[in-house]
Design a protein around this motif. Structure first.
Motif, PDB file in Angstrom:
ATOM      1  N   GLN A  52      38.875 -16.179 -65.884  1.00 42.50           N
ATOM      2  CA  GLN A  52      37.706 -15.262 -66.163  1.00 42.50           C
ATOM      3  C   GLN A  52      36.603 -15.742 -65.194  1.00 42.50           C
ATOM      4  OE1 GLN A  52      37.493 -12.677 -67.792  1.00 42.50           O
ATOM      5  NE2 GLN A  52      39.218 -12.594 -69.289  1.00 42.50           N
ATOM      6  N   PHE A  55      37.333 -14.394 -61.777  1.00 39.82           N
ATOM      7  CA  PHE A  55      36.777 -13.030 -61.732  1.00 39.82           C
ATOM      8  C   PHE A  55      35.449 -12.736 -61.702  1.00 39.82           C
ATOM      9  CE2 PHE A  55      41.125 -11.922 -63.591  1.00 39.82           C
ATOM     10  CZ  PHE A  55      41.691 -11.250 -62.590  1.00 39.82           C
ATOM     11  N   GLN A  59      33.402 -10.633 -58.912  1.00 44.33           N
ATOM     12  CA  GLN A  59      32.654  -9.780 -59.196  1.00 44.33           C
ATOM     13  C   GLN A  59      30.971  -9.802 -58.580  1.00 44.33           C
ATOM     14  OE1 GLN A  59      31.890  -9.048 -63.518  1.00 44.33           O
ATOM     15  NE2 GLN A  59      31.104  -6.748 -63.256  1.00 44.33           N
ATOM     16  N   GLU A 183      40.811  -3.877 -56.988  1.00 44.98           N
ATOM     17  CA  GLU A 183      41.575  -4.174 -58.271  1.00 44.98           C
ATOM     18  C   GLU A 183      42.423  -5.764 -57.907  1.00 44.98           C
ATOM     19  OE1 GLU A 183      44.413  -1.816 -60.932  1.00 44.98           O
ATOM     20  OE2 GLU A 183      45.708  -2.890 -59.338  1.00 44.98           O
ATOM     21  N   LYS A 197      41.348  -7.127 -63.109  1.00 48.41           N
ATOM     22  CA  LYS A 197      40.257  -6.791 -62.998  1.00 48.41           C
ATOM     23  C   LYS A 197      39.790  -5.773 -61.845  1.00 48.41           C
ATOM     24  CE  LYS A 197      38.594  -9.181 -66.694  1.00 48.41           C
ATOM     25  NZ  LYS A 197      37.864  -8.478 -67.705  1.00 48.41           N
TER      26      LYS A 197
END
Length: 204
Positions: A52, A55, A59, A183, A197
Motif C-alpha cells: 500500500q 502504491f 499515485q 494499471e 491499482k
C-alpha cells in the motif's frame, strides 16, 4: 466407629495427573495454534501495508506527471515488463517548476524506486531518461518492498488497456495517443493473487 480420613489411592492420583496432563497438552496446542496464526496474520498485514505504501508513492508520482508541452514534446511515461519510467514535475516553494525522471523496477524480487536530480535543462532531462532506461544508474535506490515476484503494467490509451511494451496508439490525424491512466499489478512471493491499482495520470 472409625473416624480416620481416607486419602487418595495411588491409582486415583495417577488418573488425576493423566487428566491434567491431557488438558495441559490440549491447552498448549491450542495456544500454540493461536500464536502461530497471529504471527502469520501480522506478517501478512505487514506485507500488505508495504504494498500500500508503494502504491501511495506511485499515485503521488502519477499525479504529478509532466505534460508533453512542459518537456518539449518528449515522452513522459514508458511502461515495460517489470519497469515503469516517467517524468514528473517537482514544485518547491519560491522556485520554478522542474522536471525529474522517476523509475520503478524489480530486481531479484526487490521493488525499487529511483529519481533523478530535478532540472529545468532539457539536455540534462534527456540524459537522466536514458540513464533510467539503462541496465544501471547512479541514482540512489529506495527499496519499497523486498518480496515482490512480479510487476505487471498496463496503460490506458485510445480507449483500451495496452500491455507493457505494446506499440503506441496512433492518432487518426497523425501523432501518438498519450496514455491517461496506468494499471499496476504487484504479486508477492508465495501469494496466488496480485494486488492491483489504477492511477490517473496528471490527476493531482
Amino acid at each position: 466407629m472409625d473416624t480416620r480420613r481416607r486419602g487418595f489411592t495411588l491409582v486415583e492420583l495417577l488418573v488425576a495427573i493423566s487428566v491434567l496432563a491431557i488438558v495441559a497438552v490440549l491447552g498448549w496446542r491450542g495456544l500454540d495454534t493461536i500464536i502461530r496464526s497471529r504471527a502469520a496474520l501480522n506478517e501478512e498485514l505487514e506485507q500488505t501495508r508495504g504494498l500500500q505504501l508503494a502504491f501511495a508513492q506511485m499515485q503521488a508520482d502519477c499525479g504529478r506527471i509532466a505534460m508533453k508541452e512542459d518537456i518539449g514534446g518528449r515522452s513522459m511515461l514508458l511502461a515495460q515488463p517489470g519497469r515503469l519510467t516517467m517524468v514528473r514535475m517537482v514544485f518547491a516553494e519560491n522556485q520554478p517548476a522542474r522536471a525529474q525522471v522517476v523509475s520503478y523496477r524489480i530486481a531479484d524480487g526487490v521493488l525499487m524506486r529511483r529519481e533523478s536530480v530535478p532540472t529545468r535543462n532539457l539536455r540534462e532531462l534527456d540524459a537522466a531518461w536514458i540513464e533510467a532506461l539503462g541496465p544501471s544508474t547512479k541514482a540512489p535506490a529506495v527499496v519499497l518492498h523486498n518480496n515482490v515476484s512480479e510487476m505487471a503494467i498496463r496503460t490506458w490509451a485510445g480507449g483500451n488497456w495496452r500491455p507493457a511494451g505494446a506499440e503506441p496508439v496512433q492518432k487518426p490525424g497523425g501523432g501518438v495517443e498519450e496514455p491517461t491512466g496506468v494499471e499496476v499489478s504487484l504479486r508477492l512471493r508465495d501469494r496466488p493473487a496480485s494486488l492491483v491499482k489504477i492511477f490517473l495520470l496528471g490527476a493531482a
